[in-house]
Design a protein around this motif. Structure first.
Motif, PDB file in Angstrom:
ATOM      1  N   ALA A 213       0.863  -1.188   0.000  1.00 32.78           N
ATOM      2  CA  ALA A 213       0.000   0.000   0.000  1.00 32.78           C
ATOM      3  C   ALA A 213       0.894   1.231   0.000  1.00 32.78           C
ATOM      4  CB  ALA A 213      -0.931   0.009   1.205  1.00 32.78           C
ATOM      5  N   ILE A 214       0.443   2.241  -0.723  1.00 27.99           N
ATOM      6  CA  ILE A 214       1.199   3.493  -0.850  1.00 27.99           C
ATOM      7  C   ILE A 214       0.245   4.680  -0.768  1.00 27.99           C
ATOM      8  CG2 ILE A 214       3.163   2.592  -2.173  1.00 27.99           C
ATOM      9  CD1 ILE A 214       1.738   3.358  -4.760  1.00 27.99           C
ATOM     10  N   SER A 215       0.807   5.844  -0.500  1.00 28.21           N
ATOM     11  CA  SER A 215       0.007   7.075  -0.518  1.00 28.21           C
ATOM     12  C   SER A 215       0.878   8.201  -1.041  1.00 28.21           C
ATOM     13  CB  SER A 215      -0.502   7.413   0.893  1.00 28.21           C
ATOM     14  OG  SER A 215       0.592   7.628   1.772  1.00 28.21           O
ATOM     15  N   VAL A 216       0.209   9.339  -1.357  1.00 29.64           N
ATOM     16  CA  VAL A 216       0.917  10.529  -1.819  1.00 29.64           C
ATOM     17  C   VAL A 216       0.898  11.519  -0.654  1.00 29.64           C
ATOM     18  CG1 VAL A 216       1.073  12.330  -3.598  1.00 29.64           C
ATOM     19  CG2 VAL A 216       0.053  10.096  -4.154  1.00 29.64           C
ATOM     20  N   PRO A 217       1.941  11.562   0.161  1.00 29.72           N
ATOM     21  CA  PRO A 217       1.872  12.343   1.414  1.00 29.72           C
ATOM     22  C   PRO A 217       1.663  13.839   1.182  1.00 29.72           C
ATOM     23  CG  PRO A 217       4.092  11.473   1.073  1.00 29.72           C
ATOM     24  CD  PRO A 217       3.217  10.848   0.030  1.00 29.72           C
ATOM     25  N   ASP A 218       2.140  14.372   0.030  1.00 34.78           N
ATOM     26  CA  ASP A 218       1.963  15.824  -0.149  1.00 34.78           C
ATOM     27  C   ASP A 218       0.698  16.142  -0.949  1.00 34.78           C
ATOM     28  OD1 ASP A 218       4.436  16.238  -2.872  1.00 34.78           O
ATOM     29  OD2 ASP A 218       2.664  14.962  -2.635  1.00 34.78           O
ATOM     30  N   SER A 219      -0.205  15.160  -1.072  1.00 35.21           N
ATOM     31  CA  SER A 219      -1.462  15.426  -1.778  1.00 35.21           C
ATOM     32  C   SER A 219      -2.400  16.255  -0.909  1.00 35.21           C
ATOM     33  CB  SER A 219      -2.164  14.102  -2.120  1.00 35.21           C
ATOM     34  OG  SER A 219      -3.464  14.345  -2.631  1.00 35.21           O
ATOM     35  N   LYS A 220      -3.122  17.186  -1.555  1.00 37.13           N
ATOM     36  CA  LYS A 220      -4.098  18.009  -0.812  1.00 37.13           C
ATOM     37  C   LYS A 220      -5.284  17.158  -0.364  1.00 37.13           C
ATOM     38  CE  LYS A 220      -3.967  20.560  -4.516  1.00 37.13           C
ATOM     39  NZ  LYS A 220      -4.252  21.515  -5.607  1.00 37.13           N
ATOM     40  N   ALA A 221      -5.548  16.089  -1.124  1.00 36.36           N
ATOM     41  CA  ALA A 221      -6.725  15.248  -0.840  1.00 36.36           C
ATOM     42  C   ALA A 221      -6.286  13.810  -0.625  1.00 36.36           C
ATOM     43  CB  ALA A 221      -7.715  15.329  -2.007  1.00 36.36           C
ATOM     44  N   PHE A 222      -7.207  13.006  -0.173  1.00 33.96           N
ATOM     45  CA  PHE A 222      -6.987  11.566   0.057  1.00 33.96           C
ATOM     46  C   PHE A 222      -6.406  10.951  -1.211  1.00 33.96           C
ATOM     47  CE2 PHE A 222      -8.243   7.737   2.452  1.00 33.96           C
ATOM     48  CZ  PHE A 222      -8.331   6.762   1.461  1.00 33.96           C
ATOM     49  N   ALA A 223      -5.274  10.273  -1.069  1.00 34.97           N
ATOM     50  CA  ALA A 223      -4.624   9.639  -2.228  1.00 34.97           C
ATOM     51  C   ALA A 223      -3.927   8.375  -1.751  1.00 34.97           C
ATOM     52  CB  ALA A 223      -3.642  10.591  -2.892  1.00 34.97           C
TER      53      ALA A 223
END
Ligand SMILES: N[C@@H](CCC(=O)NCCCC(=O)O)C(=O)O
Length: 258
Positions: A213-223
């Motif tokens: 699982a991964i995420s985009v930490p600097d995203s303004k919204a849930f990613a």
């Protein structure tokens, strides 16, 4: 569980679900699996609309203006390796050129526009590639990982049943949702993350260390994107449901700002 849309307070979020492009006899169709659509209805309390993967991809801006979220689904086809300087696929590998041309730029555009997104399996791999990462094309041939494929001869219920633990990494979206520790997930994939995309955060790993699982930490919204299939009977797994509910909450917040 009925899939009739449940009225809720506030505007109903509209979630785009990306399509696979497939030939059916002489014609090309654009399809999304039903379990993704019912996952959006029953898990995220939102309305799904299928986004086609057209030869001339839809312009992202007018699409993203109208959507409150995007779901990047799983799929039996593989991302074409030239998108990540990979070796040519094995002969007979299923690809979906049109889907790649739609999803890879759309992922980046959605994050830039602050549109919440959830990636699943192929959609997880697309996120990694869209952020400059690479994929192992045949995990089982590397000698580095346990078996992550399903047995396609098994009944579907068995294919999508829990297959291994994932360890939730500290400090991410999933740790906020369910805390650190282990969760059981299903596993139906031949490919997996090799080099992590630039700026992505690892949210969970399999016991063999594979990123799950991964995420985009600097995203303004849930990613968030996950290698497993939380859409599978989403209401029967508190963990899977928590992922879709968090995504749905982010979509509802965008809808409420309209
Ligand atoms: N092709 C990739 C991704 C695998 C994947 O998405 N499997 C699920 C397909 C069926 C479904 O939509 O549930 C790989 O093999 O790694």
């Amino acid at each position: 569980m009925s899939t009739a849309f449940r009225p809720q307070s506030g505007p109903v979020p509209l979630v785009g679900v990306v399509a696979d492009s497939k030939m059916v006899d002489p014609h090309r169709f654009h399809m999304a699996g039903e379990k993704y659509l019912t996952g959006v209805v029953n898990g995220a309390d939102a309305l799904p609309v299928i986004i086609p993967s057209l030869p001339d991809p839809l312009a992202a801006a007018p699409l993203l203006d109208r959507l409150d979220g995007l779901l990047f689904t799983g799929g039996y086809s593989n991302v074409e390796p030239h998108h990540y300087e990979g070796e040519p696929s094995k002969p007979g590998t299923l690809h979906d050129t049109l889907r790649d041309h739609t999803t890879l730029p759309l992922l980046r555009a959605a994050v830039d526009a602050g549109v919440p997104l959830l990636g699943i399996c192929r959609g997880f791999q697309e996120m990694n590639v869209a952020w400059g990462g690479t994929l192992h094309q045949e995990l089982h041939e590397t000698g580095l990982f346990m078996e992550h494929r399903e047995n396609k001869d098994d009944p579907l219920e068995q294919q999508y049943s829990p297959a291994h633990d994932v360890t939730i990494e500290p400090g991410g979206l999933l740790a906020e949702l369910v805390g650190e520790g282990k969760q059981q997930v299903n596993s139906l994939h031949t490919q997996g993350i090799d080099r992590l995309g630039i700026g992505l955060q690892v949210e969970a790993r399999a016991p063999d260390g594979l990123i799950e699982a991964i995420s985009v930490p600097d995203s303004k919204a849930f990613a968030l994107a996950v290698q497993w299939h939380p859409e599978w009977k989403v209401n029967e797994s508190p963990f899977y449901l928590s992922i879709f509910q968090a995504f749905g909450k982010a979509c509802a917040a965008r809808a409420a700002r309209r």
